[in-house]
Design an enzyme around this catalytic site. Structure first.
Site, PDB file in Angstrom:
ATOM      1  N   GLU A 140       0.935  -1.252   0.073  1.00 57.84           N
ATOM      2  CA  GLU A 140      -0.082  -0.185   0.087  1.00 57.84           C
ATOM      3  C   GLU A 140       0.931   1.191  -0.116  1.00 57.84           C
ATOM      4  O   GLU A 140       2.068   1.055   0.243  1.00 57.84           O
ATOM      5  CB  GLU A 140      -0.918  -0.075   1.181  1.00 57.84           C
ATOM      6  CG  GLU A 140      -1.823  -1.223   1.348  1.00 57.84           C
ATOM      7  CD  GLU A 140      -2.884  -0.973   2.454  1.00 57.84           C
ATOM      8  OE1 GLU A 140      -2.636  -0.337   3.221  1.00 57.84           O
ATOM      9  OE2 GLU A 140      -3.690  -2.060   2.309  1.00 57.84           O
ATOM     10  N   HIS A 143       2.614   1.394   3.336  1.00 55.31           N
ATOM     11  CA  HIS A 143       2.793   0.097   3.975  1.00 55.31           C
ATOM     12  C   HIS A 143       3.352  -1.017   3.224  1.00 55.31           C
ATOM     13  O   HIS A 143       2.765  -1.453   2.268  1.00 55.31           O
ATOM     14  CB  HIS A 143       1.460  -0.752   4.654  1.00 55.31           C
ATOM     15  CG  HIS A 143       0.769   0.255   5.617  1.00 55.31           C
ATOM     16  ND1 HIS A 143      -0.395   0.795   5.166  1.00 55.31           N
ATOM     17  CD2 HIS A 143       1.022   0.655   6.816  1.00 55.31           C
ATOM     18  CE1 HIS A 143      -0.589   1.664   6.321  1.00 55.31           C
ATOM     19  NE2 HIS A 143       0.153   1.602   7.295  1.00 55.31           N
ATOM     20  N   ARG A 251       9.591 -15.536  -4.696  1.00 58.71           N
ATOM     21  CA  ARG A 251      11.129 -15.246  -4.250  1.00 58.71           C
ATOM     22  C   ARG A 251      12.064 -16.103  -4.758  1.00 58.71           C
ATOM     23  O   ARG A 251      13.074 -16.001  -5.115  1.00 58.71           O
ATOM     24  CB  ARG A 251      11.180 -15.087  -2.853  1.00 58.71           C
ATOM     25  CG  ARG A 251      10.723 -13.791  -2.512  1.00 58.71           C
ATOM     26  CD  ARG A 251      10.517 -13.905  -0.784  1.00 58.71           C
ATOM     27  NE  ARG A 251       9.870 -12.358  -0.296  1.00 58.71           N
ATOM     28  CZ  ARG A 251       9.355 -12.243   1.112  1.00 58.71           C
ATOM     29  NH1 ARG A 251       9.548 -12.947   2.134  1.00 58.71           N
ATOM     30  NH2 ARG A 251       8.866 -11.046   1.212  1.00 58.71           N
ATOM     31  N   ILE A 345      32.974  -2.996 -18.520  1.00 56.17           N
ATOM     32  CA  ILE A 345      33.856  -3.675 -19.706  1.00 56.17           C
ATOM     33  C   ILE A 345      33.392  -2.960 -21.036  1.00 56.17           C
ATOM     34  O   ILE A 345      34.308  -3.112 -21.848  1.00 56.17           O
ATOM     35  CB  ILE A 345      33.683  -5.219 -19.522  1.00 56.17           C
ATOM     36  CG1 ILE A 345      34.428  -5.678 -18.194  1.00 56.17           C
ATOM     37  CG2 ILE A 345      34.329  -5.714 -20.608  1.00 56.17           C
ATOM     38  CD1 ILE A 345      34.470  -6.921 -17.764  1.00 56.17           C
ATOM     39  N   GLU A 371       9.475  -7.686  -3.266  1.00 59.82           N
ATOM     40  CA  GLU A 371       9.176  -8.988  -2.719  1.00 59.82           C
ATOM     41  C   GLU A 371       9.981  -9.138  -1.583  1.00 59.82           C
ATOM     42  O   GLU A 371      10.936 -10.204  -1.574  1.00 59.82           O
ATOM     43  CB  GLU A 371       9.388  -9.974  -3.701  1.00 59.82           C
ATOM     44  CG  GLU A 371       8.483  -9.908  -5.052  1.00 59.82           C
ATOM     45  CD  GLU A 371       8.028 -11.084  -5.599  1.00 59.82           C
ATOM     46  OE1 GLU A 371       8.177 -12.208  -5.117  1.00 59.82           O
ATOM     47  OE2 GLU A 371       7.100 -10.953  -6.718  1.00 59.82           O
ATOM     48  N   GLY A 372      10.183  -8.166  -1.023  1.00 58.30           N
ATOM     49  CA  GLY A 372      11.278  -8.202   0.242  1.00 58.30           C
ATOM     50  C   GLY A 372      12.294  -7.466  -0.086  1.00 58.30           C
ATOM     51  O   GLY A 372      13.105  -7.790  -0.805  1.00 58.30           O
ATOM     52  N   THR A 373      12.873  -6.402   0.783  1.00 61.31           N
ATOM     53  CA  THR A 373      13.871  -5.757   0.390  1.00 61.31           C
ATOM     54  C   THR A 373      15.225  -6.736   0.450  1.00 61.31           C
ATOM     55  O   THR A 373      14.995  -7.187   1.479  1.00 61.31           O
ATOM     56  CB  THR A 373      13.970  -4.195   0.811  1.00 61.31           C
ATOM     57  OG1 THR A 373      14.253  -4.294   2.300  1.00 61.31           O
ATOM     58  CG2 THR A 373      12.798  -3.357   0.743  1.00 61.31           C
ATOM     59  N   HIS A 374      16.540  -5.861  -0.111  1.00 59.57           N
ATOM     60  CA  HIS A 374      17.686  -6.602   0.368  1.00 59.57           C
ATOM     61  C   HIS A 374      17.846  -6.588   1.822  1.00 59.57           C
ATOM     62  O   HIS A 374      18.183  -7.500   2.331  1.00 59.57           O
ATOM     63  CB  HIS A 374      18.689  -5.657  -0.305  1.00 59.57           C
ATOM     64  CG  HIS A 374      19.959  -6.322  -0.526  1.00 59.57           C
ATOM     65  ND1 HIS A 374      20.270  -7.601  -1.293  1.00 59.57           N
ATOM     66  CD2 HIS A 374      21.203  -6.003   0.144  1.00 59.57           C
ATOM     67  CE1 HIS A 374      21.341  -7.812  -0.938  1.00 59.57           C
ATOM     68  NE2 HIS A 374      21.991  -7.082  -0.039  1.00 59.57           N
TER      69      HIS A 374
HETATM   70  C1  LIG Z   1       8.427  -2.304 -10.083  1.00 63.56           C
HETATM   71  C2  LIG Z   1       7.826  -2.842  -8.873  1.00 63.56           C
HETATM   72  C3  LIG Z   1       6.810  -3.857  -8.734  1.00 63.56           C
HETATM   73  C4  LIG Z   1       6.245  -4.184  -7.644  1.00 63.56           C
HETATM   74  N1  LIG Z   1       5.184  -5.166  -7.739  1.00 63.56           N
HETATM   75  C5  LIG Z   1       4.579  -5.472  -6.537  1.00 63.56           C
HETATM   76  C6  LIG Z   1       3.404  -6.531  -6.623  1.00 63.56           C
HETATM   77  O1  LIG Z   1       3.101  -6.796  -7.823  1.00 63.56           O
HETATM   78  N2  LIG Z   1       2.477  -6.500  -5.568  1.00 63.56           N
HETATM   79  C7  LIG Z   1       2.827  -6.006  -4.410  1.00 63.56           C
HETATM   80  O2  LIG Z   1       2.038  -6.135  -3.422  1.00 63.56           O
HETATM   81  N3  LIG Z   1       3.871  -5.235  -4.263  1.00 63.56           N
HETATM   82  C8  LIG Z   1       4.733  -4.906  -5.245  1.00 63.56           C
HETATM   83  N4  LIG Z   1       5.778  -4.000  -5.265  1.00 63.56           N
HETATM   84  C9  LIG Z   1       6.132  -3.311  -4.061  1.00 63.56           C
HETATM   85  C10 LIG Z   1       7.336  -3.948  -3.099  1.00 63.56           C
HETATM   86  O3  LIG Z   1       7.090  -5.381  -2.993  1.00 63.56           O
HETATM   87  C11 LIG Z   1       7.781  -2.914  -2.217  1.00 63.56           C
HETATM   88  O4  LIG Z   1       8.233  -1.766  -2.993  1.00 63.56           O
HETATM   89  C12 LIG Z   1       8.661  -3.445  -1.106  1.00 63.56           C
HETATM   90  O5  LIG Z   1       8.007  -4.369  -0.103  1.00 63.56           O
HETATM   91  C13 LIG Z   1       9.229  -2.438  -0.337  1.00 63.56           C
HETATM   92  O6  LIG Z   1       8.360  -1.596   0.362  1.00 63.56           O
HETATM   93  P1  LIG Z   1       8.280   0.161   0.046  1.00 63.56           P
HETATM   94  O7  LIG Z   1       8.894   0.255  -1.302  1.00 63.56           O
HETATM   95  O8  LIG Z   1       7.348   0.435   0.585  1.00 63.56           O
HETATM   96  O9  LIG Z   1       9.664   0.179   0.971  1.00 63.56           O
HETATM   97  P2  LIG Z   1       9.764   0.707   2.510  1.00 63.56           P
HETATM   98  O10 LIG Z   1       9.109  -0.481   3.248  1.00 63.56           O
HETATM   99  O11 LIG Z   1       9.364   1.986   2.969  1.00 63.56           O
HETATM  100  O12 LIG Z   1      11.234   0.708   2.823  1.00 63.56           O
HETATM  101  C14 LIG Z   1      12.137   1.776   2.453  1.00 63.56           C
HETATM  102  C15 LIG Z   1      13.728   1.461   3.107  1.00 63.56           C
HETATM  103  O13 LIG Z   1      13.390   1.074   4.459  1.00 63.56           O
HETATM  104  C16 LIG Z   1      14.140  -0.282   4.894  1.00 63.56           C
HETATM  105  N5  LIG Z   1      13.277  -0.580   5.929  1.00 63.56           N
HETATM  106  C17 LIG Z   1      11.965  -0.851   6.195  1.00 63.56           C
HETATM  107  N6  LIG Z   1      11.757  -1.282   7.367  1.00 63.56           N
HETATM  108  C18 LIG Z   1      12.770  -1.607   7.792  1.00 63.56           C
HETATM  109  C19 LIG Z   1      13.193  -2.163   9.127  1.00 63.56           C
HETATM  110  N7  LIG Z   1      12.379  -2.876  10.028  1.00 63.56           N
HETATM  111  N8  LIG Z   1      14.616  -2.307   9.470  1.00 63.56           N
HETATM  112  C20 LIG Z   1      15.390  -2.055   8.504  1.00 63.56           C
HETATM  113  N9  LIG Z   1      15.185  -1.477   7.312  1.00 63.56           N
HETATM  114  C21 LIG Z   1      14.004  -1.390   7.007  1.00 63.56           C
HETATM  115  C22 LIG Z   1      13.951  -1.131   3.691  1.00 63.56           C
HETATM  116  O14 LIG Z   1      14.769  -2.192   3.382  1.00 63.56           O
HETATM  117  C23 LIG Z   1      14.042  -0.008   2.413  1.00 63.56           C
HETATM  118  O15 LIG Z   1      15.520   0.264   2.223  1.00 63.56           O
HETATM  119  C24 LIG Z   1       6.533  -3.550  -6.384  1.00 63.56           C
HETATM  120  C25 LIG Z   1       7.528  -2.707  -6.506  1.00 63.56           C
HETATM  121  C26 LIG Z   1       8.182  -2.438  -7.602  1.00 63.56           C
HETATM  122  C27 LIG Z   1       9.314  -1.200  -7.385  1.00 63.56           C
END
Ligand SMILES: Cc1cc2nc3c(=O)[nH]c(=O)nc-3n(C[C@H](O)[C@H](O)[C@H](O)COP(=O)(O)OP(=O)(O)OC[C@H]3O[C@@H](n4cnc5c(N)ncnc54)[C@H](O)[C@@H]3O)c2cc1C
Length: 392
Positions: A140, A143, A251, A345, A371-374
């Protein structure tokens, strides 16, 4: 790399671990990518357009729900086959792999696993052929990493549910016929709802101006008093476990897919470095170029072994979510670093659309976040090791 000269790196003879069936499906997808994706993908990317007409071809290829039983239109294949399909598609482009991986793991899988028999029969065969496109709405606007705090919700109105809220960053949203939407019921429990295109109050505007996954259709899902028939609730799952189970499957596919992007970059750089001469010699003869190439191949080989072993564990239903996190995290960063190094390269040539590196590099910037950040995957591993969560 031109399609005719493509040969996948296989330094540790990993091909010997695959069955004839695995190699057959990989070969079919590889050929299709050479023919249908590679010739058009740079233009699609430059124009910021998803090549919608490829969806039917992907269906014919068996790229949707390959591990879903044949009874529902899937191919009934194993997890290694699924991984190899993702690898080949992402060699073409992460956008094509994303489309197929959402369709398979985030739409067909939850309908198969958590849906009623009527839902399976209604949706799965059409999703398998590509007659229907699916999307998965979890994230969202406020979220992302914390989906449990979602505010999208539905109330029971007797004959139907009333859905309100919004999802953002949803792959396939603007072109989807059916969306698996995760929303809270009146008790605050996360449930899955099947929302169909055309339902009153439901819109899916496209997200433009992306610098990454430009050939993928990304958008929002907006629900303004949408009346959802009661039979569209996924009956067999409650709580965040639902979306998280789907994400484990997706994933896993990413862990394989990004190897394809890395292979494309490595092969392109190797070929170029043998042909490009500076100071009277091929640039491949310089130690620093060899260091880059040697490290790339080492990392690809490690990633292949990780993905293969994870596939074996998944075939036995033994892979844990934390093991999947490790492979997704490792392999995506591996691919992103290889895209960056291989671009170097090629020097200036590497920044053009005549070569795939910049496109892969930009795509992988999304793949490392979605699908879960790095970092979240790192913290999942940390939690698994110590038993202590550092992120919630
Ligand atoms: C091109 C694209 C396609 C996508 N497709 C889908 C889809 O089909 N369906 C869907 O539901 N979602 C989709 N997503 C969403 C994606 O899963 C989210 O972007 C992702 O889960 C991260 O959420 P966020 O971008 O709100 O970042 P945030 O949650 O706001 O995080 C921002 C930064 O803060 C860090 N962070 C957050 N919480 C913590 C913590 N507790 N401790 C340490 N660091 C933290 C994160 O690692 C990140 O570096 C897509 C995203 C993109 C870019």
């Amino acid at each position: 790399m031109s399609s005719n000269t493509y040969k996948a790196p296989d330094y540790y003879l990993i091909d010997e671990l695959f069955s004839d069936e695995h190699k057959l499906i990989r070969g079919a997808v590889r050929e299709w990518v050479n023919k249908a994706v590679i010739p058009i993908i740079d233009e699609a990317n430059q124009k910021h357009q998803f090549p919608r007409y490829l969806v039917k071809e992907l269906g014919e290829l068996g790229a949707f729900g390959p591990y879903i039983p044949q009874k529902y239109g899937g191919a009934g294949m194993d997890q290694i086959s699924y991984g190899l399909i993702m690898q080949e598609l992402e060699r073409g482009d992460s956008a094509i792999r994303s489309m197929a991986s959402v369709q398979s793991s985030l739409v067909m899988y939850p309908i198969f696993k958590f849906g009623s028999e009527a839902q399976r029969i209604k949706y799965l065969p059409k999703l398998a052929t590509g007659e229907f496109v699916g999307a998965f709405g979890l994230t969202e606007p406020n979220h992302g990493s914390d989906p449990g705090s979602m505010i999208t919700n539905f109330t029971d109105k007797g004959d139907y549910y009333l859905l309100n809220g919004a999802k953002m960053w949803i792959t396939n949203a603007p072109i989807a016929d059916v969306c698996v939407v995760w929303a809270k019921d009146e008790q605050g429990v996360v449930r899955g709802l099947l929302v169909e295109k055309g339902m009153e109050g439901f819109t899916a505007p496209e997200t433009l101006k992306k610098w990454s996954l430009r050939a993928s259709a990304t958008g929002e899902l907006v629900f303004d008093d949408v009346m959802i028939p009661k039979e569209n609730l996924l009956p067999n799952i409650k709580g965040l476990k639902g979306p998280l189970t789907c994400l484990s499957s997706a994933r896993y596919g990413i862990a394989w897919g990004v190897i394809g992007a890395a292979m494309d970059c490595y092969n392109t750089a190797l070929k170029y470095s043998l042909e490009r001469k500076q100071f009277g010699k091929p640039i491949a003869s310089f130690q620093l170029t060899q260091k880059k190439l040697a490290e790339m191949l080492t990392e690809i080989t490690k990633a292949q072994l990780l993905a293969w072993r994870l596939g074996i564990l998944r075939n036995d239903d033994r892979a844990t979510p934390a093991q999947i996190s490790m492979a997704k995290r490792n392999n995506v960063l591996m691919a992103l670093e290889i895209a960056r190094e291989s671009r170097q390269i090629l020097g200036a040539m590497g920044i053009t659309g005549d070569f795939p590196m910049m496109r892969h590099m930009m795509n992988l910037e999304s793949v490392i976040t979605y699908e879960g950040t790095h970092d979240i995957h790192l913290l999942i591993t940390g939690n698994d090791i110590t038993g202590i969560s550092a992120f919630y």
